[in-house]
Motif scaffolding. Structure first.
Motif, PDB file in Angstrom:
ATOM      1  N   ALA A  31       0.775  -1.208   0.010  1.00 58.02           N
ATOM      2  CA  ALA A  31      -0.068  -0.244   0.238  1.00 58.02           C
ATOM      3  C   ALA A  31       0.963   1.393   0.001  1.00 58.02           C
ATOM      4  N   GLY A  32       1.971   1.222   0.618  1.00 57.52           N
ATOM      5  CA  GLY A  32       2.881   2.337   0.640  1.00 57.52           C
ATOM      6  C   GLY A  32       3.434   2.438  -0.651  1.00 57.52           C
ATOM      7  N   TYR A  33       3.787   1.645  -1.301  1.00 59.98           N
ATOM      8  CA  TYR A  33       4.434   1.653  -2.811  1.00 59.98           C
ATOM      9  C   TYR A  33       3.086   2.656  -3.541  1.00 59.98           C
ATOM     10  N   ALA A  34       2.170   1.939  -3.443  1.00 62.47           N
ATOM     11  CA  ALA A  34       0.916   2.333  -4.251  1.00 62.47           C
ATOM     12  C   ALA A  34       0.644   4.003  -4.165  1.00 62.47           C
TER      13      ALA A  34
ATOM     14  N   SER B  33       1.204   9.100  -8.067  1.00 62.98           N
ATOM     15  CA  SER B  33      -0.027   9.992  -8.197  1.00 62.98           C
ATOM     16  C   SER B  33      -1.188   9.121  -8.798  1.00 62.98           C
ATOM     17  N   MET B  34      -0.591   8.034  -9.601  1.00 63.40           N
ATOM     18  CA  MET B  34      -1.861   7.241 -10.154  1.00 63.40           C
ATOM     19  C   MET B  34      -2.110   6.036  -9.299  1.00 63.40           C
ATOM     20  N   ARG B  35      -1.724   5.930  -8.133  1.00 64.87           N
ATOM     21  CA  ARG B  35      -1.923   4.895  -7.066  1.00 64.87           C
ATOM     22  C   ARG B  35      -1.985   3.624  -7.546  1.00 64.87           C
TER      23      ARG B  35
ATOM     24  N   GLU C  85       5.699  10.075  -6.460  1.00 64.22           N
ATOM     25  CA  GLU C  85       5.531  11.267  -5.695  1.00 64.22           C
ATOM     26  C   GLU C  85       6.474  11.011  -4.541  1.00 64.22           C
ATOM     27  N   ASN C  86       6.559   9.734  -3.828  1.00 64.12           N
ATOM     28  CA  ASN C  86       7.257   9.596  -2.537  1.00 64.12           C
ATOM     29  C   ASN C  86       8.225   8.528  -2.823  1.00 64.12           C
ATOM     30  N   PRO C  87       9.586   8.821  -3.075  1.00 64.47           N
ATOM     31  CA  PRO C  87      10.719   7.557  -3.413  1.00 64.47           C
ATOM     32  C   PRO C  87      10.789   6.948  -2.032  1.00 64.47           C
TER      33      PRO C  87
END
Length: 253
Positions: free
Chosen positions: A203-206, A210-212, A247-249
Motif C-alpha cells: 500500500a505504501g508503494y501504491a 500519483s496514479m496510486r 511522488e514519494n521515493p
C-alpha cells in the motif's frame, strides 16, 4: 518490419514481456537468461542462450554467435538485473554489493560494449537500458541497487553521446514498482526490515504514486518497443519513467 532484437534476462518477468511485445510487432527475438527452465519455455522461432550478463567471455561469445547467425543487430534491450540485498548500508556486505552492481551495471556495460561495433557497422541501432526509479530518486535500504541503477543512467547518457554520430540511439526506462515475483520478494524483505506486513508495504508503494498503482510488465515492454522504433528516431539520451508518477521515493504508510 523484421528487426533483430536481443533482450537480456528475457526469459521471464519484464524481459519476457519485452520479448513478447517485440515479437507481436513482427521482430526476430533472441533472449539470454541464466534460468534454463524459463529458457526451455520460449516460443517456437525465438532464439535463447544461457549466459550470465556479467560474464565477459560468455557475452562476447553470444555476440559472436549473433553476428554469425543474424549478421547484425537492430535493437538491444539491456534488461538483466537483480534486486540485491534489502538492508541498511552498514549491514550490506561487500560481496552482496559487488554481486548486485555486477549484474545490474556490468551486465549493461558488456551488452553495450559488444553491441556497439555491430551497430556501428550498420550505421543504425537502438539500445534500451532498464534502469529504475531507484536510479532517479534513490531507495532507502537498497543502496547497491540504487547505486547501480543511477550508474546505468550515466552509462546510457554517455553512450548516447558516443554512438549518436553513428546513427545509434540510447535511452533508459525507469520502471516503478512492477507487479511480479521479484517485487513480491522485495515486499517481503522490506516488510521484515521495517517491521510491517507485506500488504502495508504494498500500500505504501501504491500510495507513493500519483496514479496510486503498481506497473505491469507490459507497460515497460510497450515503452521499449516505442523507443526502438522509427517513431522514436530522434529520441536519445533520455530517461523515461514508467511508474505512474512517483511522488514519494521512500514508500511507507
Amino acid at each position: 518490419m523484421n528487426d533483430r532484437v536481443l533482450i537480456t534476462a528475457g526469459a521471464s518477468g519484464i524481459g519476457r514481456a519485452m520479448a513478447e511485445a517485440f515479437a507481436s510487432a513482427g521482430h526476430q527475438i533472441w533472449v539470454t537468461d541464466v534460468d534454463t527452465v524459463a529458457l526451455a519455455t520460449l516460443p517456437a522461432g525465438w532464439r535463447g542462450t544461457c549466459v550470465n550478463a556479467s560474464d565477459d567471455a560468455g557475452v562476447s561469445a553470444l555476440f559472436a554467435e549473433i553476428r554469425e547467425t543474424w549478421g547484425g543487430l537492430d535493437a538491444l534491450c539491456a534488461n538483466a538485473g537483480i534486486a540485491g540485498p534489502t538492508a541498511l548500508v552498514e549491514d550490506v556486505t561487500l560481496d552482496d554489493w559487488r554481486a548486485c552492481v555486477s549484474v545490474n551495471l556490468e551486465g549493461a556495460f558488456l551488452a553495450a560494449k559488444y553491441a556497439a561495433p555491430i551497430m556501428k557497422a550498420a550505421g543504425s541501432g537502438s539500445m534500451v537500458f532498464t534502469s529504475s526509479t531507484a536510479g532517479i530518486y534513490g531507495y532507502p535500504n537498497r543502496a547497491p541497487y540504487a547505486a547501480a541503477k543511477w550508474a546505468v543512467i550515466g552509462l546510457m547518457k554517455t553512450l548516447a553521446m558516443e554512438l549518436g554520430p553513428f546513427g545509434i540511439r540510447a535511452n533508459a526506462i525507469c520502471p516503478g514498482a512492477v507487479e511480479g515475483p521479484r517485487m513480491e520478494g522485495v515486499l517481503e524483505r522490506e516488510a521484515t526490515a521495517k517491521g510491517m506486513t507485506r500488504d502495508q508495504v504494498y500500500a505504501g508503494y501504491a500510495s507513493g504514486t500519483s496514479m496510486r498503482s503498481f506497473v505491469e510488465a507490459a507497460d515497460i515492454a510497450n515503452m521499449a518497443v516505442f523507443l526502438a522504433s522509427p517513431a522514436a528516431r530522434l529520441v536519445s539520451g533520455q530517461v523515461i519513467a514508467v511508474d505512474g508518477h512517483t511522488e514519494n521515493p521512500d514508500p511507507k504508510v
